[in-house]
Design a protein around this motif. Structure first.
Motif, PDB file in Angstrom:
ATOM      1  N   ASN A   2      35.755   7.410  32.136  1.00 43.82           N
ATOM      2  CA  ASN A   2      36.237   8.381  33.101  1.00 43.82           C
ATOM      3  C   ASN A   2      36.875   9.568  32.406  1.00 43.82           C
ATOM      4  OD1 ASN A   2      35.460   6.642  35.046  1.00 43.82           O
ATOM      5  ND2 ASN A   2      37.502   5.919  35.572  1.00 43.82           N
ATOM      6  N   ALA A   9      44.270   7.753  39.866  1.00 48.28           N
ATOM      7  CA  ALA A   9      44.483   6.685  38.900  1.00 48.28           C
ATOM      8  C   ALA A   9      45.704   5.874  39.224  1.00 48.28           C
ATOM      9  CB  ALA A   9      44.613   7.258  37.502  1.00 48.28           C
ATOM     10  N   LYS A 117      39.506   3.018  33.247  1.00 45.16           N
ATOM     11  CA  LYS A 117      40.199   2.692  34.489  1.00 45.16           C
ATOM     12  C   LYS A 117      41.595   2.149  34.186  1.00 45.16           C
ATOM     13  CE  LYS A 117      35.917   1.532  36.933  1.00 45.16           C
ATOM     14  NZ  LYS A 117      35.170   0.455  37.638  1.00 45.16           N
TER      15      LYS A 117
END
Length: 275
Positions: A2, A9, A117
């Protein structure tokens, strides 16, 4: 991977369970009913407020910050994470129950997984006795990056380390030049940086950040007084400087207000959280 994390987030709810395991190396704490817990914020670009059982525990918690050790009663805590300034009346981005075993010496790390992530892992700190003349070096891969090798003096010490794994070993005490390379290559991802591995300490090195965003960095945590007894007192973060391969700042400095954090932590009561 990402791109740079955004407010989305804050779903640190992709952060899997927050349970601390008592398995593994021996550890010590201030008392039989207390645990020693440090927290490292390794998610770039995201400032948060952390609440425990409805009380603000870590206000304005900035990326790259490693708290001093907190002495908390062992038990269950309802942890809520808000975007900076949105708590406690807003809707938490994360709400998880954390089990903190009595006697544990651990570090909670909010970080990015290998794909970029947000994630959270709990590491038990090894505070077992270190042989005379030696130091313990622990390396934790908590960066959005592929597997890496960790070198000391140009020679691999830990190889093929993957997120969110750790590796450790005893080495002769002294100052060593360390860097992090992509596994099986000489491509430097982080460093070099001088590590002062004092006798009777456990120096924990975190590789954090994002390779895609070119902000990979190192952070250290030093656990002292392991040469004279099987238990030690964590000493928080160090202040040595390092840079990544792009010349960006590597070592982050802790935020102030830790005394206030300790006061809040001491006042927390254990409450079972039913969801």
């Amino acid at each position: 991977m990402n791109s740079r994390p955004t407010a989305a987030a804050l779903t640190l709810g992709a952060i899997a369970a927050l349970s601390l395991s008592t398995a593994g190396p021996s550890f010590a704490a201030p008392g039989d009913d207390e645990a020693t817990v440090s927290v490292f914020h390794g998610v770039p670009g995201l400032t948060v407020d952390v609440y425990a059982n409805g009380e603000e525990l870590l206000p304005n918690f900035e990326p790259g910050t490693l708290t001093d050790p907190l002495e908390l009663p062992g038990g269950s805590y309802d942890i809520q994470v808000f975007a900076d300034g949105e708590g406690p009346d807003g809707t938490p981005a994360i709400e998880k129950k954390v089990d903190v075993p009595a006697g544990a010496n651990a570090t909670l790390v909010a970080h990015l997984d290998a794909s970029g992530k947000p994630a959270l892992n709990a590491f038990v700190n090894d505070v077992s006795k270190v042989p005379a003349g030696e130091a313990r070096l622990t390396v934790r891969h908590v960066a959005a990056a592929p597997a890496v090798d960790v070198r000391a003096g140009g020679e691999p010490v830990f190889e093929g380390l993957e997120n969110p794994k750790e590796d450790k070993g005893e080495v002769p005490a002294g100052t060593v030049e360390a860097d992090v390379t992509l596994a099986g290559t000489d491509t430097v991802a982080i460093g070099p940086a001088d590590l002062d591995l004092a006798e009777g300490t456990n120096t924990v090195v975190y590789a954090w950040g994002s390779a895609e965003d070119d902000n990979l960095a190192l952070k250290t945590q030093t656990i002292k007084d392991l040469h004279s007894a099987p238990g030690g007192v964590p000493a928080g973060e160090t202040g040595e400087a390092a840079t990544n391969s792009a010349g960006l700042p590597g070592w982050a400095y802790g935020a102030g207000g830790l005394a206030a954090i300790a006061v809040v932590a001491a006042g927390l009561r254990l409450n079972a959280v039913k969801k």
